[in-house]
Design an enzyme around this catalytic site. Structure first.
Site, PDB file in Angstrom:
ATOM      1  N   HIS A  15     130.519 122.257  63.937  1.00 28.25           N
ATOM      2  CA  HIS A  15     131.421 123.102  64.803  1.00 28.25           C
ATOM      3  C   HIS A  15     131.842 123.932  63.560  1.00 28.25           C
ATOM      4  O   HIS A  15     132.409 125.219  64.015  1.00 28.25           O
ATOM      5  CB  HIS A  15     132.515 122.305  65.374  1.00 28.25           C
ATOM      6  CG  HIS A  15     132.952 123.028  66.752  1.00 28.25           C
ATOM      7  ND1 HIS A  15     131.904 122.970  67.561  1.00 28.25           N
ATOM      8  CD2 HIS A  15     133.889 123.705  66.974  1.00 28.25           C
ATOM      9  CE1 HIS A  15     132.472 123.702  68.812  1.00 28.25           C
ATOM     10  NE2 HIS A  15     133.626 124.153  68.498  1.00 28.25           N
ATOM     11  N   ARG A  62     126.577 125.909  69.288  1.00 26.83           N
ATOM     12  CA  ARG A  62     127.251 124.387  69.142  1.00 26.83           C
ATOM     13  C   ARG A  62     126.003 123.452  68.606  1.00 26.83           C
ATOM     14  O   ARG A  62     124.796 123.850  68.954  1.00 26.83           O
ATOM     15  CB  ARG A  62     127.892 123.693  70.334  1.00 26.83           C
ATOM     16  CG  ARG A  62     129.057 124.633  70.739  1.00 26.83           C
ATOM     17  CD  ARG A  62     129.544 124.213  72.372  1.00 26.83           C
ATOM     18  NE  ARG A  62     130.668 124.859  72.681  1.00 26.83           N
ATOM     19  CZ  ARG A  62     130.776 125.967  73.650  1.00 26.83           C
ATOM     20  NH1 ARG A  62     129.411 126.279  74.067  1.00 26.83           N
ATOM     21  NH2 ARG A  62     131.635 126.655  73.986  1.00 26.83           N
ATOM     22  N   LYS A  99     128.869 124.669  77.184  1.00 22.89           N
ATOM     23  CA  LYS A  99     129.487 123.618  77.898  1.00 22.89           C
ATOM     24  C   LYS A  99     129.897 124.290  79.367  1.00 22.89           C
ATOM     25  O   LYS A  99     129.917 125.593  79.794  1.00 22.89           O
ATOM     26  CB  LYS A  99     130.959 123.644  77.226  1.00 22.89           C
ATOM     27  CG  LYS A  99     130.915 122.778  76.036  1.00 22.89           C
ATOM     28  CD  LYS A  99     132.308 123.048  75.121  1.00 22.89           C
ATOM     29  CE  LYS A  99     133.104 122.028  75.853  1.00 22.89           C
ATOM     30  NZ  LYS A  99     134.172 122.031  75.032  1.00 22.89           N
ATOM     31  N   TYR A 133     139.497 129.852  66.509  1.00 28.68           N
ATOM     32  CA  TYR A 133     138.375 129.747  65.662  1.00 28.68           C
ATOM     33  C   TYR A 133     138.500 130.837  64.422  1.00 28.68           C
ATOM     34  O   TYR A 133     137.616 130.830  63.585  1.00 28.68           O
ATOM     35  CB  TYR A 133     137.176 130.094  66.407  1.00 28.68           C
ATOM     36  CG  TYR A 133     136.544 128.923  67.388  1.00 28.68           C
ATOM     37  CD1 TYR A 133     135.404 128.200  66.867  1.00 28.68           C
ATOM     38  CD2 TYR A 133     137.044 128.741  68.777  1.00 28.68           C
ATOM     39  CE1 TYR A 133     135.006 127.141  67.613  1.00 28.68           C
ATOM     40  CE2 TYR A 133     136.895 127.453  69.219  1.00 28.68           C
ATOM     41  CZ  TYR A 133     135.711 126.892  68.699  1.00 28.68           C
ATOM     42  OH  TYR A 133     135.060 125.894  69.615  1.00 28.68           O
ATOM     43  N   HIS A 144     133.396 131.461  75.675  1.00 25.26           N
ATOM     44  CA  HIS A 144     134.695 130.831  75.904  1.00 25.26           C
ATOM     45  C   HIS A 144     135.134 131.437  77.167  1.00 25.26           C
ATOM     46  O   HIS A 144     134.869 132.739  77.697  1.00 25.26           O
ATOM     47  CB  HIS A 144     135.763 131.231  74.605  1.00 25.26           C
ATOM     48  CG  HIS A 144     135.460 130.551  73.455  1.00 25.26           C
ATOM     49  ND1 HIS A 144     135.784 130.863  72.410  1.00 25.26           N
ATOM     50  CD2 HIS A 144     134.992 129.269  73.308  1.00 25.26           C
ATOM     51  CE1 HIS A 144     135.481 129.812  71.319  1.00 25.26           C
ATOM     52  NE2 HIS A 144     134.917 128.874  71.996  1.00 25.26           N
ATOM     53  N   ARG A 201     130.287 127.172  63.498  1.00 23.08           N
ATOM     54  CA  ARG A 201     130.608 127.960  64.543  1.00 23.08           C
ATOM     55  C   ARG A 201     131.891 128.783  64.485  1.00 23.08           C
ATOM     56  O   ARG A 201     132.118 129.817  64.715  1.00 23.08           O
ATOM     57  CB  ARG A 201     130.610 127.210  65.870  1.00 23.08           C
ATOM     58  CG  ARG A 201     131.183 127.897  67.419  1.00 23.08           C
ATOM     59  CD  ARG A 201     130.839 126.811  68.442  1.00 23.08           C
ATOM     60  NE  ARG A 201     131.529 127.085  69.704  1.00 23.08           N
ATOM     61  CZ  ARG A 201     131.120 128.111  70.575  1.00 23.08           C
ATOM     62  NH1 ARG A 201     129.947 128.804  70.312  1.00 23.08           N
ATOM     63  NH2 ARG A 201     131.885 128.636  71.488  1.00 23.08           N
TER      64      ARG A 201
END
Length: 325
Positions: A273, A177, A201, A308, A299, A276
């Site tokens: 993004h 990211r 994250k 994605y 994730h 990604r």
């Protein structure tokens, strides 16, 4: 600036440090459930996004800031009214549910600090999320597009070009990211086994791997960057090519760099993004199991990873045409 407003000012700019110790927070702020909720979020990007979501909710009911909203008076009717307005505006289910998640976060904080009762909390929890889905935004870059970007930078081959090649390569080759690229530390890179330690994250740590060419390009930049200065890998470069080793490259600077590079090469706009998304799509395209892609991207859910996949309609056609009827 009033003392009240300054308490929320620490939750907005990407390039500021989020520091409770030096912010001069007063007692009233600690009784504001919006402030309590936002400070509970682990990422400054989450705080910024959710703060904007709450501001939108506040302004819908005529409040100009988060300090003046009587959060303890939120009820089911007000939430449903706001949800209906978002639907009228054509907001996607994902967007609406994100806004509702922010409101739920404030409700939980209000309960935690004693502003609402257990009964009120349970009633407010009955507001249902919006069902449905939309075609996911964003895109994956084609091999031709990414090659054009790298070739364009390589043609000049100055320090800033070597740096940007490394950023693009890490985005596409490792799925980082933009905030992970910005925060990447020199000590996080292991050239021996070609791996990188990433704090993503939710403060979740993962190890990402990349191809040999990715680490060759990264090494090229680090040889130019050398040691010293800030601990981050990617630093700012002045107009005259001077390396500013004490100033890391911000997420916004990475965003603007990619916009500039896309325009220079004549590509359709893309975001950090999208690099990604390109990583995930290419992994799936070469046959990687989606559970492996999930781990590589950090994730928590395969459902998130599936969003994605940008292999698109052509891939659907390819597989559909192979079905014998």
């Amino acid at each position: 600036m009033s003392e009240k407003s300054s308490n929320f000012e620490i939750i907005e700019a990407e390039d500021r440090n989020f520091s409770l110790g030096s912010s001069g927070i007063n007692e009233n702020a600690l009784k504001n459930p919006a402030f309590v909720y936002l400070t509970s979020l682990g990422s400054k990007f989450s705080r910024t996004g959710m703060k904007n979501a709450l501001l939108r909710f506040a302004k819908f009911f005529g409040f100009q800031n988060l300090e003046t909203v009587p959060w303890e008076r939120i009820n089911v009717a007000s939430i449903n009214l706001y949800k209906t307005q978002l639907l009228k505006e054509g907001r996607s289910p994902n967007t609406i549910n994100t806004y509702l998640a922010a409101i739920r976060g404030v409700i939980k904080a209000a309960w935690q600090i004693g502003l609402i009762s257990d009964h009120e909390k349970l009633i407010l929890a009955t507001v249902k999320p919006v069902r449905g889905s939309r075609k996911y935004s964003g895109r994956a870059l084609s091999q031709i597009e990414s090659s054009k970007l790298i070739s364009f930078c390589r043609a000049k081959n100055e320090a800033i070009d070597i740096r940007d090649i490394a950023i693009i390569s890490l985005g596409i080759g490792c799925g980082l990211r933009r905030n992970e690229l910005s925060e990447l530390k020199l000590d996080d890179i292991n050239f021996t086994d070609q791996s990188i330690r990433v704090i993503g994250k939710g403060n979740k740590e993962r190890i990402v791997c990349g191809s040999e060419i990715v680490f060759i390009r990264l090494k090229e930049w680090i040889n130019i960057r050398s040691g010293g200065g800030c601990p981050e890998v990617f630093v700012r470069i002045g107009k005259h090519g001077d390396l500013r080793l004490n100033r890391k490259l911000s997420p916004m600077a990475i965003f603007k760099m990619l916009q500039k590079r896309a325009q220079a090469v004549g590509l359709e706009k893309f975001t950090p993004h999208d690099l990604r998304r390109t990583f995930a799509t290419r992994m799936l395209d070469v046959g990687a199991d989606i559970s492996i892609v999930k781990e590589a991207m950090g994730h928590s859910s395969i459902n998130t990873t599936q969003r994605y996949d940008r292999r698109g309609l052509e891939k659907v056609r390819e597989y559909s045409r192979s079905i014998q009827v």
